[in-house]
Design a protein around this motif. Structure first.
Motif, mmCIF file in Angstrom:
data_model
loop_
_atom_site.group_PDB
_atom_site.id
_atom_site.type_symbol
_atom_site.label_atom_id
_atom_site.label_comp_id
_atom_site.label_asym_id
_atom_site.label_seq_id
_atom_site.Cartn_x
_atom_site.Cartn_y
_atom_site.Cartn_z
ATOM 1 N N GLY A 113 0.825 -1.202 0.000
ATOM 2 C CA GLY A 113 0.000 0.000 0.000
ATOM 3 C C GLY A 113 0.858 1.249 0.000
ATOM 4 O O GLY A 113 1.826 1.352 -0.734
ATOM 5 N N GLY A 114 0.513 2.214 0.864
ATOM 6 C CA GLY A 114 1.290 3.442 0.937
ATOM 7 C C GLY A 114 0.641 4.448 1.854
ATOM 8 O O GLY A 114 -0.564 4.393 2.116
ATOM 9 N N LEU B 94 -4.899 3.210 -3.295
ATOM 10 C CA LEU B 94 -4.180 2.729 -2.118
ATOM 11 C C LEU B 94 -5.132 2.571 -0.937
ATOM 12 O O LEU B 94 -5.047 1.593 -0.181
ATOM 13 C CB LEU B 94 -3.051 3.690 -1.746
ATOM 14 C CG LEU B 94 -1.869 3.796 -2.714
ATOM 15 C CD1 LEU B 94 -0.804 4.709 -2.127
ATOM 16 C CD2 LEU B 94 -1.268 2.431 -3.032
ATOM 17 N N HIS C 33 -5.822 -0.865 1.256
ATOM 18 C CA HIS C 33 -5.755 -0.964 2.714
ATOM 19 C C HIS C 33 -7.078 -1.483 3.275
ATOM 20 O O HIS C 33 -7.098 -2.382 4.119
ATOM 21 C CB HIS C 33 -5.440 0.409 3.308
ATOM 22 C CG HIS C 33 -4.005 0.813 3.194
ATOM 23 N ND1 HIS C 33 -3.287 1.330 4.250
ATOM 24 C CD2 HIS C 33 -3.144 0.787 2.142
ATOM 25 C CE1 HIS C 33 -2.046 1.606 3.849
ATOM 26 N NE2 HIS C 33 -1.940 1.287 2.577
ATOM 27 N N ILE D 54 -0.772 -5.332 5.368
ATOM 28 C CA ILE D 54 -0.347 -4.289 4.443
ATOM 29 C C ILE D 54 1.053 -3.831 4.818
ATOM 30 O O ILE D 54 1.343 -3.609 5.998
ATOM 31 C CB ILE D 54 -1.283 -3.065 4.518
ATOM 32 C CG1 ILE D 54 -2.742 -3.455 4.292
ATOM 33 C CG2 ILE D 54 -0.853 -1.975 3.541
ATOM 34 C CD1 ILE D 54 -3.698 -2.652 5.141
ATOM 35 N N ALA E 245 3.184 -0.495 3.912
ATOM 36 C CA ALA E 245 2.966 0.824 3.311
ATOM 37 C C ALA E 245 4.291 1.569 3.192
ATOM 38 O O ALA E 245 4.757 2.163 4.167
ATOM 39 C CB ALA E 245 1.975 1.622 4.148
ATOM 40 N N ASP F 116 -1.301 -2.582 9.343
ATOM 41 C CA ASP F 116 -0.689 -1.672 8.379
ATOM 42 C C ASP F 116 0.715 -1.360 8.887
ATOM 43 O O ASP F 116 0.886 -0.629 9.856
ATOM 44 C CB ASP F 116 -1.525 -0.396 8.281
ATOM 45 C CG ASP F 116 -0.921 0.659 7.365
ATOM 46 O OD1 ASP F 116 0.187 0.434 6.841
ATOM 47 O OD2 ASP F 116 -1.548 1.720 7.187
ATOM 48 N N ARG G 233 3.847 0.527 8.379
ATOM 49 C CA ARG G 233 4.380 1.662 7.622
ATOM 50 C C ARG G 233 5.911 1.633 7.651
ATOM 51 O O ARG G 233 6.516 1.601 8.723
ATOM 52 C CB ARG G 233 3.867 2.978 8.194
ATOM 53 C CG ARG G 233 2.361 3.164 8.039
ATOM 54 C CD ARG G 233 1.968 4.627 8.200
ATOM 55 N NE ARG G 233 2.312 5.146 9.513
ATOM 56 C CZ ARG G 233 1.494 5.145 10.561
ATOM 57 N NH1 ARG G 233 0.293 4.596 10.459
ATOM 58 N NH2 ARG G 233 1.878 5.662 11.708
#
Length: 261
Positions: free
Chosen positions: A136-137, A154, A158, A177, A179, A249, A251
């Motif tokens: 993702g991002g 994106l 998610h 995810i 990111a 998620d 990151r």
């Protein structure tokens, strides 16, 4: 990481992040299916992995095509790890976008991944073990003014990943995810060097990278991420050691996204 004997499909792995992910999974013992649309680049990545002692095969196909997606899934066979990395970014603004372009990028960045989930996750569920990892991002939750269609795809990636994690509860299959922030791929380096020349950021790459980081995507580390850093996060989530992580998620952005969730 407990990946020996596992089989992984990394979509869009003929270059960039996907290539780094495929190479690291193979280095950890997974049998990797390298996917792409360009025959030369895709086969070159698979050959490079084999030359380094890993197990890799190449498969070609356009995942925006239902027929090609089916062919890729059939060629991949029983997959334990699915990394949905394939996608596109064009940087278009609100004023430049057409209805057709909104639909096209959704097909590339969202529907293609959903197709692969539909093909491969039922087998994971039956076997009682699997990993689905979506790339993702940060723009999913902190969008910019430009490329709204990209950010929206994106966000969809998610969202659907968390829904999938709930659907797979108790099956032994997880969905997560990764990111990335701004990552130093070859195109990113070329773009940065061009901007540096125009902005007078200096000839030294360290200075250029620091200036680009501060100007474009302020983060706590002060540089671009490296493809290998994204690959490391994916490899961990694919491993036995991440069995208690689902719907997360992760990151990997140097702190660009400033949120507590």
């Amino acid at each position: 990481m407990g990946l020996t004997g596992k089989r992984a499909l990394v979509t869009g792995s003929s270059a960039g992040l996907g290539r780094a992910i495929a190479e690291m999974l193979a280095a950890e013992g997974a049998s990797v299916i390298v996917h792409g649309r360009d025959p030369d680049r895709t086969h070159t990545v698979a050959e490079r992995i084999r030359a380094d002692g890993g197990d890799a095969t190449a498969v070609l196909g356009d995942l925006t095509s239902a027929a090609d997606s089916t062919s890729v899934a059939e060629a991949a066979g029983e997959v334990d790890i699915l990394v949905n990395n394939a996608g596109c970014y064009d940087g278009l603004s609100w004023r430049e976008l057409t209805d057709d372009r909104w639909s096209q990028i959704y097909q590339v960045n969202v529907v293609s991944g959903v197709r692969m989930i539909g093909h491969l996750v039922p087998g994971m569920r039956t076997r009682g073990w699997g990993r689905v990892i979506q790339i993702g991002g940060g723009l999913a939750i902190q969008p910019a003014a430009t490329a709204p269609h990209y950010s929206a795809t994106l966000a969809a990636r998610h969202n659907l990943t968390v829904s999938l994690a709930r659907e797979l509860a108790g099956t032994g299959v997880t969905a997560n995810i990764v990111a990335p922030g701004a990552i130093l791929t070859d195109p990113a380096r070329e773009l940065t060097l061009k901007a540096a020349e125009e902005a007078g950021w200096g000839p030294d790459w360290d200075d250029v990278e620091r200036a680009a980081s501060n100007s474009w995507f302020p983060n706590d580390i002060g540089r671009f991420g490296r493809p290998e850093e994204i690959a490391a996060a994916v490899t961990f989530l694919a491993s036995e050691r991440a069995a208690y992580i689902s719907g997360a998620d992760i990151r990997v952005d140097g702190g660009t996204v400033r949120a507590i969730s």
